[in-house]
Scaffold this active site. Structure first.
Site, mmCIF file in Angstrom:
data_model
loop_
_atom_site.group_PDB
_atom_site.id
_atom_site.type_symbol
_atom_site.label_atom_id
_atom_site.label_comp_id
_atom_site.label_asym_id
_atom_site.label_seq_id
_atom_site.Cartn_x
_atom_site.Cartn_y
_atom_site.Cartn_z
ATOM 1 N N SER A 38 6.495 1.688 2.240
ATOM 2 C CA SER A 38 6.832 2.849 3.064
ATOM 3 C C SER A 38 5.751 3.912 2.927
ATOM 4 O O SER A 38 5.294 4.216 1.835
ATOM 5 C CB SER A 38 8.201 3.437 2.711
ATOM 6 O OG SER A 38 8.493 3.310 1.365
ATOM 7 N N HIS A 70 10.430 0.983 8.086
ATOM 8 C CA HIS A 70 9.885 -0.223 7.469
ATOM 9 C C HIS A 70 9.739 -1.261 8.577
ATOM 10 O O HIS A 70 10.647 -2.064 8.797
ATOM 11 C CB HIS A 70 10.826 -0.784 6.399
ATOM 12 C CG HIS A 70 11.019 0.091 5.202
ATOM 13 N ND1 HIS A 70 10.265 -0.022 4.068
ATOM 14 C CD2 HIS A 70 11.885 1.089 4.950
ATOM 15 C CE1 HIS A 70 10.660 0.867 3.169
ATOM 16 N NE2 HIS A 70 11.635 1.561 3.686
ATOM 17 N N ARG A 90 8.460 -4.934 4.412
ATOM 18 C CA ARG A 90 8.888 -6.016 3.518
ATOM 19 C C ARG A 90 10.400 -6.117 3.582
ATOM 20 O O ARG A 90 11.071 -5.226 4.118
ATOM 21 C CB ARG A 90 8.421 -5.714 2.093
ATOM 22 C CG ARG A 90 8.829 -4.330 1.614
ATOM 23 C CD ARG A 90 8.862 -4.141 0.115
ATOM 24 N NE ARG A 90 7.731 -4.517 -0.695
ATOM 25 C CZ ARG A 90 6.739 -3.706 -1.108
ATOM 26 N NH1 ARG A 90 6.719 -2.450 -0.695
ATOM 27 N NH2 ARG A 90 5.788 -4.144 -1.899
ATOM 28 N N THR A 91 10.917 -7.190 3.044
ATOM 29 C CA THR A 91 12.371 -7.343 2.918
ATOM 30 C C THR A 91 12.778 -6.822 1.548
ATOM 31 O O THR A 91 12.163 -7.162 0.541
ATOM 32 C CB THR A 91 12.759 -8.826 3.069
ATOM 33 O OG1 THR A 91 12.389 -9.243 4.388
ATOM 34 C CG2 THR A 91 14.248 -9.033 2.889
ATOM 35 N N HIS A 92 13.777 -5.958 1.535
ATOM 36 C CA HIS A 92 14.259 -5.381 0.275
ATOM 37 C C HIS A 92 15.530 -6.092 -0.195
ATOM 38 O O HIS A 92 16.328 -6.559 0.624
ATOM 39 C CB HIS A 92 14.557 -3.892 0.449
ATOM 40 C CG HIS A 92 13.341 -3.051 0.704
ATOM 41 N ND1 HIS A 92 12.828 -2.878 1.968
ATOM 42 C CD2 HIS A 92 12.539 -2.362 -0.138
ATOM 43 C CE1 HIS A 92 11.748 -2.098 1.884
ATOM 44 N NE2 HIS A 92 11.551 -1.779 0.622
ATOM 45 N N GLU A 191 18.701 6.977 -7.097
ATOM 46 C CA GLU A 191 19.265 6.997 -8.444
ATOM 47 C C GLU A 191 19.992 8.324 -8.698
ATOM 48 O O GLU A 191 19.736 9.331 -8.051
ATOM 49 C CB GLU A 191 18.148 6.836 -9.490
ATOM 50 C CG GLU A 191 17.354 5.539 -9.348
ATOM 51 C CD GLU A 191 16.465 5.507 -8.112
ATOM 52 O OE1 GLU A 191 15.925 6.567 -7.735
ATOM 53 O OE2 GLU A 191 16.344 4.428 -7.509
ATOM 54 N N SER A 210 11.432 -1.964 -4.790
ATOM 55 C CA SER A 210 10.685 -3.155 -4.364
ATOM 56 C C SER A 210 9.781 -3.631 -5.492
ATOM 57 O O SER A 210 9.938 -3.233 -6.647
ATOM 58 C CB SER A 210 9.838 -2.828 -3.122
ATOM 59 O OG SER A 210 8.783 -1.933 -3.466
ATOM 60 N N ASN A 233 7.976 11.386 -3.774
ATOM 61 C CA ASN A 233 8.942 12.426 -4.173
ATOM 62 C C ASN A 233 9.067 12.437 -5.683
ATOM 63 O O ASN A 233 8.727 11.466 -6.350
ATOM 64 C CB ASN A 233 10.330 12.118 -3.566
ATOM 65 C CG ASN A 233 10.835 10.739 -3.967
ATOM 66 O OD1 ASN A 233 10.412 9.720 -3.421
ATOM 67 N ND2 ASN A 233 11.714 10.700 -4.944
HETATM 68 N N1 HPA Z 1 13.931 6.173 -5.880
HETATM 69 C C1 HPA Z 1 13.990 4.912 -5.424
HETATM 70 N N2 HPA Z 1 13.194 4.453 -4.473
HETATM 71 C C2 HPA Z 1 12.285 5.287 -3.960
HETATM 72 C C3 HPA Z 1 12.170 6.612 -4.389
HETATM 73 C C4 HPA Z 1 13.044 7.082 -5.412
HETATM 74 O O1 HPA Z 1 13.007 8.239 -5.850
HETATM 75 N N3 HPA Z 1 11.161 7.175 -3.652
HETATM 76 C C5 HPA Z 1 10.698 6.217 -2.835
HETATM 77 N N4 HPA Z 1 11.369 5.066 -3.001
#
Ligand code: HPA
Length: 270
Positions: A38, A70, A90-92, A191, A210, A233
């Site tokens: 991403s 995606h 991609r496939t998650h 999370e 991923s 982030n």
């Molecule tokens: N957590 C999980 N996946 C993610 C995050 C995150 O903070 N940022 C981008 N993908």
């Protein structure tokens, strides 16, 4: 189209997909695979000349993409003497198609002849010094998904999973590149702050959904692996702000061109 047969048939499915790629591209063998996560899409135009492009779903056993931002595209890109197989999207695991669907592009890349694979992703940062827009080399991972792409008693060694040689090559290009441990959660929820505190205490620096499962499949297939996260982030609880998928995507997009130049230079050293 998606095999649910964990294990053996996965290799045959990859061989079938690789044959489809050879037939459609007219290229018998690819050399390097590149998975753009991403926010990395803008990097792809720096890699080389697009010789062929298709929707991944036009290839055997690729799962349909269900996530906004995606895309599911695959390209064959010519860079000097290299044929690069580039996956945009991609496939998650959280899409629910199973681990073989997640590993299928990786196994397909191996079956087309790729001996090297570069994984990129957008990740949350657990390090206060790494703000959004920071690229970070993946030095190792923690697979926190409670699953594996490997069938049965496949005791694959994961020492030096993320190639020391290729990380060095990246640091030759940009000595300021930091390194960190990536933890893969299943998702799709971001999370909790408590989970991030736990992740930190067990040694994680970057968090995402991923790469770890894919890297295990790549190692089983014998490929040399490079992983690069782009911090999109700060991880949950680090700033007091809520996490938002659109912001995660936007932060990635802003840095992707610069990352394209890094990837192009790394490809020249493979
Ligand atoms: N957590 C999980 N996946 C993610 C995050 C995150 O903070 N940022 C981008 N993908």
């Amino acid at each position: 189209m998606i095999t649910s047969d964990h294990g053996h048939n996965a290799k045959q499915s990859a061989q079938i997909a690789a044959t489809a790629i050879s037939e459609q591209t007219g290229i018998a063998q690819h050399d390097v695979a590149l998975v753009l996560g991403s926010g990395w899409a803008a990097a792809c135009d720096q890699i080389g000349e697009t010789a062929w492009e298709a929707d991944t779903t036009a290839l055997p056993f690729f799962a349909p993409s269900t996530v906004p931002g995606h895309g599911g595209l695959v390209r064959s890109v010519r860079r000097g003497e290299q044929n690069v197989l580039l996956f945009m999207g991609r496939t998650h695991l959280y899409e629910g198609h199973g681990v073989d669907a997640v590993a299928h592009p990786v196994r397909t890349a191996a079956a087309t002849g790729c001996q090297t694979i570069i994984f990129t992703n957008g990740a949350g940062s657990l390090n206060p010094d790494w703000s959004p827009g920071t690229p970070v080399l993946i030095s190792d991972h923690i697979n926190f998904t409670a699953t594996s792409p490997l069938p049965g008693a496949s005791f694959v060694d994961l020492t030096d999973l993320y190639s020391t040689r290729l990380r060095r090559a990246c640091k030759d290009i940009n000595p300021a590149l930091p390194e960190g441990v990536y933890i893969q959660f299943r998702g799709p929820q971001y999370e909790t702050p408590a989970e991030i505190r736990m992740a930190r205490s067990i040694g994680a620096d970057l968090v995402g959904m991923s790469t770890a499962i894919e890297a295990i499949a790549a190692r089983e297939a014998g490929m040399e692996i490079l992983g690069i996260s782009l911090v999109t982030n700060f991880a949950a609880g680090m700033t007091g702000d809520a996490l938002n998928h659109d912001e995660v995507l936007a932060n990635g997009a802003a840095s992707a061109q610069q990352l394209g130049r890094l990837l192009a230079k790394v490809l020249d050293r493979i």
